[in-house]
Write an enzyme that holds these catalytic residues in place. Structure first.
Site, PDB file in Angstrom:
ATOM      1  N   HIS A  78     -19.520  12.019  48.521  1.00  0.00           N
ATOM      2  CA  HIS A  78     -18.674  13.053  48.706  1.00  0.00           C
ATOM      3  C   HIS A  78     -17.791  12.970  47.423  1.00  0.00           C
ATOM      4  O   HIS A  78     -17.077  12.109  47.071  1.00  0.00           O
ATOM      5  CB  HIS A  78     -17.633  12.315  50.132  1.00  0.00           C
ATOM      6  CG  HIS A  78     -16.634  13.436  50.597  1.00  0.00           C
ATOM      7  ND1 HIS A  78     -16.793  14.232  51.159  1.00  0.00           N
ATOM      8  CD2 HIS A  78     -15.481  13.464  49.804  1.00  0.00           C
ATOM      9  CE1 HIS A  78     -15.554  15.077  51.293  1.00  0.00           C
ATOM     10  NE2 HIS A  78     -14.871  14.515  50.515  1.00  0.00           N
ATOM     11  N   CYS A  79     -17.617  14.297  47.049  1.00  0.00           N
ATOM     12  CA  CYS A  79     -17.083  14.291  45.578  1.00  0.00           C
ATOM     13  C   CYS A  79     -15.464  14.514  45.733  1.00  0.00           C
ATOM     14  O   CYS A  79     -14.949  15.818  46.466  1.00  0.00           O
ATOM     15  CB  CYS A  79     -17.572  15.360  44.761  1.00  0.00           C
ATOM     16  SG  CYS A  79     -17.045  15.771  43.218  1.00  0.00           S
ATOM     17  N   PRO A  80     -14.609  13.957  45.243  1.00  0.00           N
ATOM     18  CA  PRO A  80     -13.081  14.299  45.411  1.00  0.00           C
ATOM     19  C   PRO A  80     -12.664  15.592  44.682  1.00  0.00           C
ATOM     20  O   PRO A  80     -11.745  15.992  45.002  1.00  0.00           O
ATOM     21  CB  PRO A  80     -12.595  12.889  45.320  1.00  0.00           C
ATOM     22  CG  PRO A  80     -13.407  12.102  43.978  1.00  0.00           C
ATOM     23  CD  PRO A  80     -14.849  12.539  44.747  1.00  0.00           C
ATOM     24  N   GLU A  94     -13.650  18.284  46.655  1.00  0.00           N
ATOM     25  CA  GLU A  94     -13.305  18.187  48.114  1.00  0.00           C
ATOM     26  C   GLU A  94     -14.323  18.383  49.354  1.00  0.00           C
ATOM     27  O   GLU A  94     -14.019  19.191  50.170  1.00  0.00           O
ATOM     28  CB  GLU A  94     -11.879  18.646  48.449  1.00  0.00           C
ATOM     29  CG  GLU A  94     -10.958  17.938  47.569  1.00  0.00           C
ATOM     30  CD  GLU A  94      -9.443  18.963  48.281  1.00  0.00           C
ATOM     31  OE1 GLU A  94      -9.315  19.713  48.897  1.00  0.00           O
ATOM     32  OE2 GLU A  94      -8.524  18.430  47.557  1.00  0.00           O
TER      33      GLU A  94
END
Length: 251
Positions: free
Chosen positions: A114-116, A119
């Protein structure tokens, strides 16, 4: 050349505009237009990857309805003798290499992470475009770092430091971001060439289908085929077929 204004919100852009003014006087607009186009492309890719379906696992009835509508990405057919585990959170049948994301509240096919930054999850559907996004970002950062460096005129005086503090800060920030994006891009290319994911690489000792496999990586089919399947294949993959086929091969 005009110096960057102190207290500006984007000294790098101002430094670039001073070069642009010189090139405008000469009638040379190719490089400025190319840089602006790359920045715009980077922004559009960011929104595209952020809003794109990363490969959410659908319930069985939704998957059948989606196939009837003629999707460009065909859902893979899993052999009938292979039983899929059911997710304990969203209660859908979870394909091999899928993982439930607590932030997205969905199971994602070939879950990577999950890439911040975007998002959103990076999964089987948006991972190739995510790599394109990283590549464009790297080019923009390298070019922007060069622009920031070319706008600096080093002088040993406090007045010079006051007038260039924001440009210096922008330059060092861009250097840091460039290193981060470069390392991220190289690491992803390595994992893709091995046909593994960030989640599998970091948690292989906790993943049942990797922990119980006789092979170190049951999905690795060689660098060329791994890269072709990742970048060129337009269909979702039934990883169960590859997994059980590789397990039956002599070690």
């Amino acid at each position: 050349r005009r110096r960057s204004l102190p207290g500006s919100c984007c000294s790098v852009c101002l430094g670039y505009l001073s070069d642009l003014r010189r090139q405008e006087e000469r009638g040379e607009l190719l490089q400025p237009l190319l840089f602006v186009s790359l920045v715009l492309c980077s922004v559009l890719l960011h929104f595209r990857v952020s809003l794109m379906d990363p490969g959410f696992v659908q319930p069985e009835e939704e998957a059948k309805a989606g196939e009837g509508e003629g999707q460009s990405l065909v859902l893979p057919q899993v052999p009938g003798d292979i039983k899929l585990r059911r997710c304990g959170y969203c209660l859908v049948k979870q394909p091999l290499r899928a993982k439930h994301c607590q932030l997205c509240q969905h199971c994602v096919r070939r879950y990577d992470h999950h890439c911040p930054w975007i998002e959103n999850c990076v999964g089987e559907k948006n991972h190739p475009l995510f790599m394109v996004y990283l590549s464009v970002q790297l080019v923009v950062l390298l070019w922007g770092t060069h622009v920031a460096w070319s706008g600096l005129y080093f002088e040993q005086s406090w007045e010079w430091l006051q007038h260039n503090i924001f440009l210096l800060m922008s330059f060092f920030l861009m250097v840091i971001f460039t290193i981060v994006v470069l390392l991220l891009l190289v690491s992803h290319l390595y994992l893709i060439s091995c046909n593994t994911t960030t989640w599998e690489f970091m948690s292989s000792h906790r993943i049942s289908y990797l922990r119980h496999s006789e092979l170190e990586n049951p999905f690795d089919q060689g660098i060329i085929l791994n890269l072709w399947r990742f970048f060129c294949s337009r269909h979702l993959t039934a990883w169960e077929k590859i997994y059980f086929h590789r397990k039956s091969e002599p070690v």
